[in-house]
Design an enzyme around this catalytic site. Structure first.
Site, PDB file in Angstrom:
ATOM      1  N   ARG A   4      -0.178  32.369  52.623  1.00 52.32           N
ATOM      2  CA  ARG A   4       1.134  32.082  52.951  1.00 52.32           C
ATOM      3  C   ARG A   4       1.866  33.506  53.005  1.00 52.32           C
ATOM      4  O   ARG A   4       1.480  34.419  52.114  1.00 52.32           O
ATOM      5  CB  ARG A   4       2.141  31.172  52.298  1.00 52.32           C
ATOM      6  CG  ARG A   4       1.583  29.632  52.582  1.00 52.32           C
ATOM      7  CD  ARG A   4       2.322  28.803  51.916  1.00 52.32           C
ATOM      8  NE  ARG A   4       2.435  28.889  50.364  1.00 52.32           N
ATOM      9  CZ  ARG A   4       3.462  29.110  49.829  1.00 52.32           C
ATOM     10  NH1 ARG A   4       4.619  29.451  50.368  1.00 52.32           N
ATOM     11  NH2 ARG A   4       3.429  29.514  48.603  1.00 52.32           N
ATOM     12  N   ASP A 376      -5.542  42.362  51.205  1.00 52.59           N
ATOM     13  CA  ASP A 376      -4.403  41.278  51.792  1.00 52.59           C
ATOM     14  C   ASP A 376      -3.204  41.549  50.876  1.00 52.59           C
ATOM     15  O   ASP A 376      -3.308  40.787  49.748  1.00 52.59           O
ATOM     16  CB  ASP A 376      -5.230  40.216  51.839  1.00 52.59           C
ATOM     17  CG  ASP A 376      -4.360  39.075  52.691  1.00 52.59           C
ATOM     18  OD1 ASP A 376      -2.960  39.251  52.591  1.00 52.59           O
ATOM     19  OD2 ASP A 376      -4.836  38.164  52.905  1.00 52.59           O
ATOM     20  N   ILE A 377      -2.388  42.169  51.163  1.00 51.12           N
ATOM     21  CA  ILE A 377      -1.229  42.690  50.074  1.00 51.12           C
ATOM     22  C   ILE A 377      -0.074  41.849  50.577  1.00 51.12           C
ATOM     23  O   ILE A 377       0.598  41.715  51.331  1.00 51.12           O
ATOM     24  CB  ILE A 377      -0.923  43.979  49.898  1.00 51.12           C
ATOM     25  CG1 ILE A 377       0.471  44.287  49.078  1.00 51.12           C
ATOM     26  CG2 ILE A 377      -0.691  44.635  51.505  1.00 51.12           C
ATOM     27  CD1 ILE A 377       0.575  45.834  48.843  1.00 51.12           C
ATOM     28  N   GLU A 378       0.239  40.609  49.561  1.00 52.67           N
ATOM     29  CA  GLU A 378       1.180  39.686  49.497  1.00 52.67           C
ATOM     30  C   GLU A 378       2.113  39.558  48.378  1.00 52.67           C
ATOM     31  O   GLU A 378       1.773  39.910  47.075  1.00 52.67           O
ATOM     32  CB  GLU A 378       0.623  38.337  50.090  1.00 52.67           C
ATOM     33  CG  GLU A 378      -0.061  38.419  51.392  1.00 52.67           C
ATOM     34  CD  GLU A 378      -0.630  37.083  51.918  1.00 52.67           C
ATOM     35  OE1 GLU A 378       0.209  36.295  51.889  1.00 52.67           O
ATOM     36  OE2 GLU A 378      -1.779  37.103  52.423  1.00 52.67           O
ATOM     37  N   ASN A 379       3.302  38.578  48.464  1.00 53.08           N
ATOM     38  CA  ASN A 379       3.924  38.114  47.403  1.00 53.08           C
ATOM     39  C   ASN A 379       4.445  39.204  46.584  1.00 53.08           C
ATOM     40  O   ASN A 379       4.271  40.609  46.943  1.00 53.08           O
ATOM     41  CB  ASN A 379       3.050  37.429  46.525  1.00 53.08           C
ATOM     42  CG  ASN A 379       3.936  36.229  46.102  1.00 53.08           C
ATOM     43  OD1 ASN A 379       4.991  36.201  45.801  1.00 53.08           O
ATOM     44  ND2 ASN A 379       3.128  34.937  45.728  1.00 53.08           N
TER      45      ASN A 379
END
Length: 557
Positions: A4, A376-379
């Protein structure tokens, strides 16, 4: 675990200066030259785009200060490089104001800080930095932000011991070396060449050397050069140094340019496949049924500290993930390995430096002889952590230098109109650091897309295209050739619905505009379950098995 992303509308403000660790050296002192710009000239400061100048008002103290005229296309980054001692703590400070509060102070390859309350008042920023075991120089910088207006800086200090004296006269720096040239600008590109220009050095100059890394690409007597014999649609980062009979100057700031002739190879039609949940299907069955040849394997995380492991729990090699990769390759396909994701214990925050993180990436690259890696760089631990963003970009720059031909991808969230604050920062920092990222991929889901997922995806992609043009000076075609889309098939966590018809239209738009990468989350979910909502092993909508994968296999770039 769902992949997400939350659309971020604004920046998390760093409301004060960082807590500092003072140098333990008894010989601490301000080792910067012209720290208050009182000489009336910029030297030895070097400012991108020739956008730096010395002004008499406003000033913090004395009679002069540095002005950076940040524009929509240039953040007016001003740098100074100094000799330092290895394994030593330094403290960098400066007083800043203006730029709508977007004034950054930092160490290249280290931390940076900013303070929004500096919009109308002088505010002191501070950064702590400890040099590496063999480090003999460091570069400090101050910069504004794109489109936020003119900033001012004054009373710089880099507190700590200067570089050790050279052991003998034969290795000491001789007098009379020219000043540092201005940061070069890209003045023209073709499919095989990049042209540069820069401002002249002070002092006596015999000529200039144009460097790509440590390699001299051109030697000229004037302040322009054209680097020829390059490949089409390729990015290159250059610095310039002046020389005379006394020696060579410090290198200028770096600039990145890209050759034209961009066309996508279609090699990055790569939906995500995950062995962690969702009843992973037989990957060779999917390949046979759809014609897909490439997958993005998720997720490589921290197995403890800066050591990579699949999902933090499965071994790097010898387990089910290697078996899956071996099967893909035996069937004539290949994989990208994705690092990070929304949740889990990630390498970015756990590795202490860009060098350490690059070494962790290299373990995986070497273990699988990879041609592509996806970050995938998230949050908040990676995407919304500016120090970790910079660490990732620095690590990818090292990876590109050490692995000729590898394709590096960063994947991140978006709003319906394009990159958010943190996405824009990631892009601009990639340009500023010369990270040479090949593909910037947005995730147009869980982003307020509502019922119009096609148009909102296209709008977000065009917003990314425009951000890339601004950061890198690319044409539309060049920007599209560095752009990727990674959607979510069926239901998203926000109950947005991407049908097979919508995904076909997105695929067709991607082909028409020759973007670089098309992916979705995930193959595990590429099975029908009408009315099922968000599921791990199906899409929540009526569809035939592997329909989204079949559509993606038709991506030609």
């Amino acid at each position: 675990m769902y992949r997400r992303i939350l659309a971020v509308a604004g920046a998390a403000l760093l409301a004060g200066a960082a807590v500092l660790v003072a140098s333990t050296s008894a010989s601490a002192a301000n080792i910067l030259s012209n720290p208050g710009l009182e000489s009336g000239t910029l030297s030895p400061w070097s400012c991108s785009g020739n956008l730096g100048s010395v002004v008499t008002t406003p000033v913090h103290s004395g009679s002069r200060a540095l002005q950076g005229a940040a524009s929509a296309a240039d953040n007016a980054k001003c740098t100074q490089t100094v000799a330092v001692q290895a394994n030593t703590a330094y403290t960098l400070t400066a007083w800043v104001r203006g730029g709508s509060g977007y004034v950054y102070l930092g160490v290249t390859g280290g931390n940076q800080v900013w303070n929004p309350s500096a919009a109308s008042n002088w505010v002191q920023l501070s950064v702590a930095y400890t040099t590496g075991a063999s480090q003999t120089s460091l570069q400090i910088f101050v910069q504004g932000w794109y489109g936020t207006g003119t900033y001012y800086a004054d009373d710089f200090s880099l507190d700590g011991p200067g570089g050790n004296p050279s052991p003998s006269p034969t290795t000491s720096a001789p007098p009379g070396v020219p000043g540092t040239p201005g940061t070069p600008s890209v003045t023209g590109t073709t499919a095989s060449s990049i042209s540069l220009s820069w401002s002249a050095s002070s002092g006596t100059v015999t000529g200039y050397r144009v460097y790509e890394g440590t390699t001299v690409r051109a030697t000229v007597t004037g302040t322009t050069a054209t680097i020829s014999g390059l490949g089409a649609c390729a990015s290159h980062t250059y610095t310039v140094a002046a020389y005379n009979n006394s020696g060579e100057s410090a290198k200028s700031g770096a600039t990145t340019g890209s050759t034209t002739g961009c066309t996508s190879t279609g090699a990055m039609a790569a939906p995500y496949y995950y062995n962690g949940w969702g009843s992973p299907p037989s990957i060779t069955t999917v390949m046979s049924a759809t014609g897909i040849k490439q997958f993005t394997m998720a997720f490589m995380l921290s197995g403890g500290g800066c050591t990579p492991a699949w999902d933090s729990s499965r071994p790097l090699t010898g387990g089910v993930d290697q078996q899956t990769i071996n099967a893909v390759r035996a069937a004539g396909g290949d994989v990208e390995i994705s690092f990070g994701g929304w949740s889990g214990n990630k390498l970015g925050p756990n590795c202490s430096s860009a060098t350490a993180l690059a070494a962790a990436y290299q373990q995986v690259i070497s273990a699988y002889n990879l041609k592509y890696i996806d970050i995938d760089i998230e949050n908040t631990d990676e995407f919304e952590n500016e120090a970790v963003q910079d660490r990732i970009l620095g690590a990818l720059k090292i990876v590109k230098a050490n692995n000729p031909g590898i394709k590096t991808i960063v994947t991140f969230g978006t709003s319906t109109t394009g990159p958010t604050y943190y996405g824009t920062r990631l892009i601009n920092q990639a340009a500023a650091l010369g990270a040479n990222i090949d593909v910037f991929t947005i995730m147009p889901f869980d982003f307020g897309g509502g019922a119009d997922m096609y148009n909102n995806t296209v709008n977000a992609a065009n917003g990314l295209k425009n951000a890339l043009k601004t950061a890198f000076g690319w044409t539309d075609a060049q920007a599209y050739a560095h752009l990727g889309i990674s959607g979510m098939n069926g239901y998203s966590d926000q109950s947005e619905i991407t049908t097979t018809a919508i995904w076909t239209n997105i695929r067709n738009w991607a082909n028409t505009n020759h973007i670089a990468r098309l992916a979705f989350w995930s193959v595990n979910r590429d099975r029908g379950c009408a009315g099922g909502g968000v599921q791990e092993s199906c899409s929540g909508i009526a569809q035939s098995d592997w329909a989204f994968t079949s559509i993606t296999a038709g991506f030609t770039g």
